[in-house]
Write a protein that holds these residues in place. Structure first.
Motif, PDB file in Angstrom:
ATOM      1  N   GLY A  84       0.788  -1.226   0.000  1.00  0.00           N
ATOM      2  CA  GLY A  84       0.000   0.000   0.000  1.00  0.00           C
ATOM      3  C   GLY A  84       0.818   1.273   0.000  1.00  0.00           C
ATOM      4  N   SER A  85       1.985   1.251   0.599  1.00  0.00           N
ATOM      5  CA  SER A  85       2.744   2.477   0.732  1.00  0.00           C
ATOM      6  C   SER A  85       4.249   2.204   0.719  1.00  0.00           C
ATOM      7  CB  SER A  85       2.332   3.184   2.023  1.00  0.00           C
ATOM      8  OG  SER A  85       3.008   4.390   2.146  1.00  0.00           O
ATOM      9  N   PRO A  86       4.797   1.831  -0.422  1.00  0.00           N
ATOM     10  CA  PRO A  86       6.229   1.526  -0.475  1.00  0.00           C
ATOM     11  C   PRO A  86       7.110   2.747  -0.168  1.00  0.00           C
ATOM     12  CG  PRO A  86       5.290   1.519  -2.685  1.00  0.00           C
ATOM     13  CD  PRO A  86       4.150   1.662  -1.717  1.00  0.00           C
ATOM     14  N   ASP A  87       6.618   3.938  -0.489  1.00  0.00           N
ATOM     15  CA  ASP A  87       7.400   5.142  -0.194  1.00  0.00           C
ATOM     16  C   ASP A  87       7.536   5.347   1.321  1.00  0.00           C
ATOM     17  OD1 ASP A  87       7.755   5.844  -2.907  1.00  0.00           O
ATOM     18  OD2 ASP A  87       5.753   6.753  -2.946  1.00  0.00           O
ATOM     19  N   LEU A  88       6.429   5.186   2.042  1.00  0.00           N
ATOM     20  CA  LEU A  88       6.461   5.341   3.490  1.00  0.00           C
ATOM     21  C   LEU A  88       7.351   4.279   4.139  1.00  0.00           C
ATOM     22  CD1 LEU A  88       5.501   6.812   6.009  1.00  0.00           C
ATOM     23  CD2 LEU A  88       3.462   5.347   6.002  1.00  0.00           C
ATOM     24  N   LEU A  91      10.953   5.329   3.562  1.00  0.00           N
ATOM     25  CA  LEU A  91      11.343   6.454   4.412  1.00  0.00           C
ATOM     26  C   LEU A  91      11.526   6.035   5.875  1.00  0.00           C
ATOM     27  CD1 LEU A  91       9.060   9.215   2.875  1.00  0.00           C
ATOM     28  CD2 LEU A  91      11.552   9.049   2.692  1.00  0.00           C
ATOM     29  N   LEU A  92      10.632   5.203   6.391  1.00  0.00           N
ATOM     30  CA  LEU A  92      10.747   4.766   7.782  1.00  0.00           C
ATOM     31  C   LEU A  92      11.932   3.813   7.986  1.00  0.00           C
ATOM     32  CD1 LEU A  92       6.995   4.404   8.770  1.00  0.00           C
ATOM     33  CD2 LEU A  92       8.633   6.150   9.502  1.00  0.00           C
ATOM     34  N   ARG A  93      12.218   2.994   6.994  1.00  0.00           N
ATOM     35  CA  ARG A  93      13.405   2.128   7.097  1.00  0.00           C
ATOM     36  C   ARG A  93      14.682   2.961   7.060  1.00  0.00           C
ATOM     37  NH1 ARG A  93      13.191  -2.816   3.122  1.00  0.00           N
ATOM     38  NH2 ARG A  93      14.848  -3.532   4.513  1.00  0.00           N
ATOM     39  N   HIS A  94      14.689   3.990   6.214  1.00  0.00           N
ATOM     40  CA  HIS A  94      15.851   4.878   6.154  1.00  0.00           C
ATOM     41  C   HIS A  94      16.006   5.620   7.479  1.00  0.00           C
ATOM     42  CE1 HIS A  94      18.020   8.615   4.945  1.00  0.00           C
ATOM     43  NE2 HIS A  94      18.807   7.700   4.413  1.00  0.00           N
ATOM     44  N   ARG A  95      14.908   6.075   8.055  1.00  0.00           N
ATOM     45  CA  ARG A  95      14.935   6.724   9.369  1.00  0.00           C
ATOM     46  C   ARG A  95      15.533   5.778  10.411  1.00  0.00           C
ATOM     47  NH1 ARG A  95      12.224   6.943  14.164  1.00  0.00           N
ATOM     48  NH2 ARG A  95      11.905   9.008  15.077  1.00  0.00           N
TER      49      ARG A  95
END
Length: 169
Positions: A84-88, A91-95
């Motif tokens: 549903g939200s690969p961008d999110l 970003l959260l994995r990068h965070r």
């Protein structure tokens, strides 16, 4: 002077007697280092190191999200599945990786005093900006507010450690 040399000559490895309290005081003064006598509960340096270690662990733990994205929902209370939200998710994995780097720096600083100032600065900026963003963002969910409370507690501990490090010179 001969008596002072005799005190230096008393060496346990040479078979001589162990120096008593007065001799240790004389040696410490001669070396230019104050010798502490009496009980010392926790030296400032060790307490600062323990605080840095604790704050480092707090910053390192979210790194699990980088390896196990399925933990994003439990950690942040948001539905972030790869479909549903690969961008999110990205970003959260990068965070999570960045937090793990800050945590690793703080853990290293607990043992290497030369790293303390830059690691504390990085940790303070990281947690401080998150708290600032959380403060100005309306309607955050309970999980994100829990993260903010944890960061606030960690930031207070980091500030205490910074004060101790500064007091040490």
């Amino acid at each position: 002077m001969a008596a002072a040399q005799a005190v230096d000559g008393a060496d346990a490895s040479a078979g001589g007697p162990t120096p008593d309290l007065g001799e240790r005081r004389v040696r410490a003064q001669r070396r230019g280092r104050p010798h502490q006598f009496g009980p010392v509960l926790v030296p400032q340096g060790r307490f600062a190191a323990a605080l840095l270690f604790l704050v480092g662990v707090v910053n390192l733990l979210p790194g699990v999200v980088a390896i196990t994205p399925s933990r994003i929902g439990a950690a942040y209370g948001v539905a972030a599945d790869a479909d549903g939200s690969p961008d999110l998710v990205l970003l959260l994995r990068h965070r999570a990786v960045l937090l793990a780097l800050v945590g690793t720096g703080l853990l290293c600083a607990a043992f290497l005093s030369s790293l303390r100032v830059p690691a504390m600065a990085a940790g303070g900026v990281s947690m401080g900006t998150f708290l600032l963003f959380a403060r100005v963002t309306p309607a955050l969910n309970g999980a994100t507010m829990r993260v903010a409370r944890i960061d606030l507690a960690a930031l207070v501990r980091l500030a205490v450690a910074a004060g101790l490090v500064r007091a040490q010179g």
